[in-house]
Scaffold this motif. Sequence first.
Motif, PDB file in Angstrom:
ATOM      1  N   PRO A   1      41.664  37.138  47.387  1.00 39.82           N
ATOM      2  CA  PRO A   1      42.010  37.187  48.815  1.00 39.82           C
ATOM      3  C   PRO A   1      42.222  35.801  49.410  1.00 39.82           C
ATOM      4  O   PRO A   1      42.996  35.641  50.341  1.00 39.82           O
ATOM      5  N   ASN A   2      41.537  34.790  48.869  1.00 41.72           N
ATOM      6  CA  ASN A   2      41.667  33.437  49.427  1.00 41.72           C
ATOM      7  C   ASN A   2      43.027  32.823  49.125  1.00 41.72           C
ATOM      8  O   ASN A   2      43.651  32.229  50.001  1.00 41.72           O
ATOM      9  N   THR A   3      43.483  32.960  47.893  1.00 43.23           N
ATOM     10  CA  THR A   3      44.750  32.309  47.519  1.00 43.23           C
ATOM     11  C   THR A   3      45.949  33.164  47.903  1.00 43.23           C
ATOM     12  O   THR A   3      47.011  32.633  48.200  1.00 43.23           O
ATOM     13  N   ASP A   4      45.782  34.466  47.837  1.00 43.33           N
ATOM     14  CA  ASP A   4      46.856  35.383  48.246  1.00 43.33           C
ATOM     15  C   ASP A   4      48.101  35.236  47.378  1.00 43.33           C
ATOM     16  O   ASP A   4      49.196  35.580  47.785  1.00 43.33           O
ATOM     17  N   LYS A   5      47.963  34.692  46.190  1.00 49.14           N
ATOM     18  CA  LYS A   5      49.099  34.521  45.282  1.00 49.14           C
ATOM     19  C   LYS A   5      48.767  35.119  43.928  1.00 49.14           C
ATOM     20  O   LYS A   5      47.639  35.000  43.442  1.00 49.14           O
ATOM     21  N   LEU A   6      49.767  35.756  43.326  1.00 52.99           N
ATOM     22  CA  LEU A   6      49.582  36.327  41.997  1.00 52.99           C
ATOM     23  C   LEU A   6      49.699  35.233  40.944  1.00 52.99           C
ATOM     24  O   LEU A   6      50.665  34.472  40.951  1.00 52.99           O
ATOM     25  N   ILE A   7      48.724  35.193  40.062  1.00 50.10           N
ATOM     26  CA  ILE A   7      48.772  34.291  38.916  1.00 50.10           C
ATOM     27  C   ILE A   7      48.976  35.146  37.680  1.00 50.10           C
ATOM     28  O   ILE A   7      48.198  36.071  37.424  1.00 50.10           O
ATOM     29  N   PHE A   8      50.016  34.814  36.916  1.00 45.86           N
ATOM     30  CA  PHE A   8      50.387  35.634  35.765  1.00 45.86           C
ATOM     31  C   PHE A   8      49.930  35.005  34.456  1.00 45.86           C
ATOM     32  O   PHE A   8      49.886  33.778  34.312  1.00 45.86           O
ATOM     33  N   GLY A   9      49.664  35.853  33.493  1.00 45.92           N
ATOM     34  CA  GLY A   9      49.525  35.407  32.118  1.00 45.92           C
ATOM     35  C   GLY A   9      50.902  35.181  31.516  1.00 45.92           C
ATOM     36  O   GLY A   9      51.931  35.389  32.171  1.00 45.92           O
ATOM     37  N   THR A  10      50.930  34.768  30.261  1.00 47.23           N
ATOM     38  CA  THR A  10      52.190  34.427  29.606  1.00 47.23           C
ATOM     39  C   THR A  10      52.917  35.646  29.054  1.00 47.23           C
ATOM     40  O   THR A  10      54.030  35.526  28.565  1.00 47.23           O
ATOM     41  N   GLY A  11      52.287  36.802  29.111  1.00 45.82           N
ATOM     42  CA  GLY A  11      52.953  38.031  28.723  1.00 45.82           C
ATOM     43  C   GLY A  11      52.742  38.422  27.276  1.00 45.82           C
ATOM     44  O   GLY A  11      52.500  37.574  26.404  1.00 45.82           O
ATOM     45  N   THR A  12      52.825  39.722  27.024  1.00 47.17           N
ATOM     46  CA  THR A  12      52.805  40.293  25.671  1.00 47.17           C
ATOM     47  C   THR A  12      54.033  41.170  25.517  1.00 47.17           C
ATOM     48  O   THR A  12      54.253  42.078  26.330  1.00 47.17           O
ATOM     49  N   ARG A  13      54.805  40.882  24.499  1.00 43.40           N
ATOM     50  CA  ARG A  13      56.005  41.691  24.239  1.00 43.40           C
ATOM     51  C   ARG A  13      55.605  42.877  23.371  1.00 43.40           C
ATOM     52  O   ARG A  13      55.166  42.699  22.234  1.00 43.40           O
ATOM     53  N   LEU A  14      55.754  44.077  23.894  1.00 47.94           N
ATOM     54  CA  LEU A  14      55.390  45.294  23.167  1.00 47.94           C
ATOM     55  C   LEU A  14      56.640  46.012  22.689  1.00 47.94           C
ATOM     56  O   LEU A  14      57.559  46.267  23.473  1.00 47.94           O
ATOM     57  N   GLN A  15      56.661  46.320  21.422  1.00 43.74           N
ATOM     58  CA  GLN A  15      57.749  47.096  20.829  1.00 43.74           C
ATOM     59  C   GLN A  15      57.175  48.415  20.339  1.00 43.74           C
ATOM     60  O   GLN A  15      56.216  48.426  19.573  1.00 43.74           O
TER      61      GLN A  15
END
Lengths: 114, 112
Positions: A97-111
């Motif tokens: 709630p303080n930052t109000d910004k989404l921080i993302f991981g680097t992702g996982t590619r799923l097949q």
Amino acid sequence: AQTVTQSQPEMSVQEAETVTLSCTYDTSESNYYLFWYKQPPSRQMILVIRQEAYKQQNATENRFSVNFQKAAKSFSLKISDSQLGDTAMYFCAFMTPNTDKLIFGTGTRLQVFP
Amino acid sequence: EADIYQTPRYLVIGTGKKITLECSQTMGHDKMYWYQQDPGMELHLIHYSYGVNSTEKGDLSSESTVSRIRTEHFPLTLESARPSHTSQYLCASRKDRGYGYTFGSGTRLTVV
């Protein structure tokens, strides 16, 4: 600093099987939100599931469920009965709630294979 | 069906050109965001806005600029495009805190 780590760059699963994608995060905050997003190839990023940190019960959305371990700062996504349409990049994300910004991981590619 | 629209979907442009990437949402959301997604698929926040006449720089330094004259519209401008600007740009908006973002379909920009 708040960080999100997805340690599996790529995963594969056979259709109808179950797969679990891992996510860990680091924060000193006690109140926050966690999300899993799906980005199919050349398509829009969509929200799969969300979890509020103060809720102990794991969130579920149809075939998608999470295993939220607050003490371990772990937030894994389980996909049951995998379908070909589940093939996508999956991003774990974190927000306070303080930052109000989404921080993302680097992702996982799923097949998903037939 | 998406409630947040980005145009163009794909753009190939020469070095030095000025470009504007459009983003509009029909949900009445105050909070809007621009993310840059690199070829490795990592997402970096470059701009955000909390409402009309509010704009802030994100975590990743960017040569682009944004404006927010109307609630529904949050365009991103590059005054002089360079090959290093080649990337996918994602626009997003948010309803309430904790609900996550709604994303547009993105603009894939190639600068040659």
